[in-house]
Design a protein around this motif. Sequence first.
Motif, PDB file in Angstrom:
ATOM      1  N   SER A 371       0.941  -1.309  -0.060  1.00 52.43           N
ATOM      2  CA  SER A 371      -0.038  -0.024  -0.055  1.00 52.43           C
ATOM      3  C   SER A 371       0.847   1.166  -0.165  1.00 52.43           C
ATOM      4  O   SER A 371       2.202   1.298   0.105  1.00 52.43           O
ATOM      5  N   ALA A 372       0.125   2.331  -0.373  1.00 57.19           N
ATOM      6  CA  ALA A 372       1.070   3.889  -0.198  1.00 57.19           C
ATOM      7  C   ALA A 372       0.058   4.844   0.374  1.00 57.19           C
ATOM      8  O   ALA A 372      -1.195   4.675   0.315  1.00 57.19           O
ATOM      9  N   ALA A 373       0.876   5.897   0.963  1.00 53.72           N
ATOM     10  CA  ALA A 373       0.170   7.057   1.335  1.00 53.72           C
ATOM     11  C   ALA A 373       0.934   8.230   1.512  1.00 53.72           C
ATOM     12  O   ALA A 373       1.906   8.075   1.761  1.00 53.72           O
ATOM     13  N   PRO A 374       0.270   9.341   0.687  1.00 51.33           N
ATOM     14  CA  PRO A 374      -0.724   9.386  -0.130  1.00 51.33           C
ATOM     15  C   PRO A 374      -0.448   8.877  -1.539  1.00 51.33           C
ATOM     16  O   PRO A 374       0.715   8.563  -1.948  1.00 51.33           O
ATOM     17  N   ALA A 379       2.962  18.064  -6.758  1.00 52.48           N
ATOM     18  CA  ALA A 379       4.324  18.023  -6.974  1.00 52.48           C
ATOM     19  C   ALA A 379       5.139  18.876  -5.889  1.00 52.48           C
ATOM     20  O   ALA A 379       4.629  20.049  -5.963  1.00 52.48           O
ATOM     21  N   PRO A 380       6.438  18.796  -5.384  1.00 56.11           N
ATOM     22  CA  PRO A 380       6.764  17.582  -5.229  1.00 56.11           C
ATOM     23  C   PRO A 380       5.857  16.559  -4.095  1.00 56.11           C
ATOM     24  O   PRO A 380       5.699  17.172  -3.022  1.00 56.11           O
ATOM     25  N   LEU A 381       5.724  15.178  -4.318  1.00 57.28           N
ATOM     26  CA  LEU A 381       4.924  14.581  -3.578  1.00 57.28           C
ATOM     27  C   LEU A 381       5.677  13.495  -2.925  1.00 57.28           C
ATOM     28  O   LEU A 381       6.528  12.519  -3.456  1.00 57.28           O
ATOM     29  N   THR A 382       5.506  13.420  -1.572  1.00 58.78           N
ATOM     30  CA  THR A 382       6.337  12.383  -0.666  1.00 58.78           C
ATOM     31  C   THR A 382       5.403  11.192  -0.286  1.00 58.78           C
ATOM     32  O   THR A 382       4.444  11.545   0.290  1.00 58.78           O
ATOM     33  N   VAL A 383       5.708  10.135  -0.741  1.00 59.02           N
ATOM     34  CA  VAL A 383       4.842   8.716  -0.489  1.00 59.02           C
ATOM     35  C   VAL A 383       5.403   7.770   0.567  1.00 59.02           C
ATOM     36  O   VAL A 383       6.732   7.442  -0.117  1.00 59.02           O
ATOM     37  N   ALA A 384       4.919   7.323   1.224  1.00 59.01           N
ATOM     38  CA  ALA A 384       5.333   6.346   2.261  1.00 59.01           C
ATOM     39  C   ALA A 384       4.584   4.990   1.440  1.00 59.01           C
ATOM     40  O   ALA A 384       3.421   4.834   1.584  1.00 59.01           O
ATOM     41  N   PHE A 385       5.649   3.885   1.370  1.00 63.96           N
ATOM     42  CA  PHE A 385       5.246   2.741   0.843  1.00 63.96           C
ATOM     43  C   PHE A 385       5.328   1.566   2.038  1.00 63.96           C
ATOM     44  O   PHE A 385       6.052   1.721   2.679  1.00 63.96           O
ATOM     45  N   THR A 386       4.384   0.867   2.075  1.00 63.78           N
ATOM     46  CA  THR A 386       4.285  -0.194   3.206  1.00 63.78           C
ATOM     47  C   THR A 386       4.012  -1.697   2.443  1.00 63.78           C
ATOM     48  O   THR A 386       3.181  -1.869   1.665  1.00 63.78           O
ATOM     49  N   ASP A 387       5.079  -2.567   2.641  1.00 68.07           N
ATOM     50  CA  ASP A 387       4.989  -3.815   2.298  1.00 68.07           C
ATOM     51  C   ASP A 387       3.989  -4.734   3.072  1.00 68.07           C
ATOM     52  O   ASP A 387       4.015  -4.507   4.337  1.00 68.07           O
ATOM     53  N   LYS A 388       3.262  -5.095   2.413  1.00 69.34           N
ATOM     54  CA  LYS A 388       1.940  -6.032   3.040  1.00 69.34           C
ATOM     55  C   LYS A 388       2.037  -7.834   2.459  1.00 69.34           C
ATOM     56  O   LYS A 388       1.107  -8.191   2.450  1.00 69.34           O
TER      57      LYS A 388
END
Length: 539
Positions: A371-374, A379-388
């Motif tokens: 998943s990711a948020a947001p 721009a610039p867009l910082t995205v946090a990715f989560t391994d599921k």
Amino acid sequence: MKINKKLQSAALIPAALILFLILVSSAASADTDQGVSSAGIYAYITNEFSSTVSVIDTATNTVTATVPAGYEPAGVAVNPSGTKVYVANFYGEDYENTLSLSVDAKSKSSKITTEQVETDGGTVSVIDTATNTLIATVPVGSYPIGVAVNPEETKVYVANRGSSTVSVIDTATNTVTATIPVENANGIAVTPDGKKVYVTGLNTNTVSVIDAATNTVTATVHVEYTPFGIAVAPDGTKAYVTNAGYTVSVIDTATNTVTATVPVGEWPLGVAVSPDGKKVYVANEESNIISVIDTATNTVIATVEVGDHPFGVSVTPDGTKIYAANYYSNTISVIDAATNTVTATVPVGNGPVAFGQFIGPISLAPFTNFSAAPTEGKAPLTVAFTDKSIRSPTKWKWDFGDGTTSTKQNPTHKYSKVGSYTVKLTATNAKGSNTATKTDYIKVVTKPVASFSATPTSGKAPLAVKFTDKSTGIPTKWKWSFGDGTISREQNPEHEYLQEGKYKVTLTVSNVAGSSTVTKTNYITVTTNTRPGIYAENK
């Protein structure tokens, strides 16, 4: 044993059939092929009346071995690595000795002299797939039918319908280490993380949820009439239950609630989910068909005619083939998953049931998800990715779609340019790797600029007009005003004008960066179908 014995455990066996069962079982034991299995993919088919297991090489669709099992084998489960097969035998080892048969040679008839055939309990046969030999027999509860192995291969769960229990077998010692009360236990499945066990209660219209750590029932899910088989999706989010009342219940495993009910054929029994989780296959015993369910829409998208009274169904690890056990035809139908057509028919033993996960080995590579948020922003867009991902990955490779990658499990990434980005994650463990792709998953946007077209823009009433959004900046919301008091929030709507007039059309588009509006005055012209009168023509 007739097929309704699997539905109603109190039924008795015709005497002639009992005699046939004993003779065939003895002959099968003497003629068993002890061929050594290779490292391929095999299907293990329980033959109820032959008291054997047929081993099918799925590469050639040929029977390569026949292994003796207990009395009336029904349920079957291959452990994930494909080294062991566990077979639930409906009756115990002392079943043959309880029979007192008399045969009239003149009339060629036979009968059971005892009033009722009973046994203290059933058994589970343990087969070594390297040698195709029976290496252990484990006593369990009465009338065992469903059987499942946990992902770690440390436990086997057996649904005992007659004793209304679930037996937990320790695979290291082949002994029962726990007995869990579950009324009319029938079908059984373990979640991919091994933490929960789902059990159908045949005459209770419920599914019990067992906590694998404590061996206790922690939830009860109400489904429809006579729940029989059950399978859990590869990502563990859904459980699919066949109800003999012609439906499949879809259970959300996070909430243990039924989220959908899918009509299928008559008397659905066996059920299997494709490795990618996109399809569910259901064996409809009375309809002689396999129903194919699209899991995205929970609708039947195809039906495949197979042999007589299909009971069990399973899918190969690559998802390309489906195997259906035809109880009265004594055959296995092989279905091509791409075309939903039967491509081969394999003769097996007498009364194939194959109730459960009868194909192995099963991939123990990670089932990748993230998943990711947001997922949208300026721009610039910082995205946090989560391994599921499940099945314990140890390595990760992210492709963020903008030319950059990461090997962290849960990375953070900054997108600098406007656009839609496809993200891929490959998760790996000692058993293999798997990749998940989400197309146009991340949207980096700027304030949109509204624009549209329509066709036709003039004509007689009623006039159907198709509107096309041509806005830039990746809008995510649309609001149309057609000038006749109606609106739409579709991206590309179709609208019908019923009355004569000239209409102003307005479109407002928006995203997280802002909104924009464009208006076209007198854009749609609608005339009437009334023909001019004589006075107007002569004027």
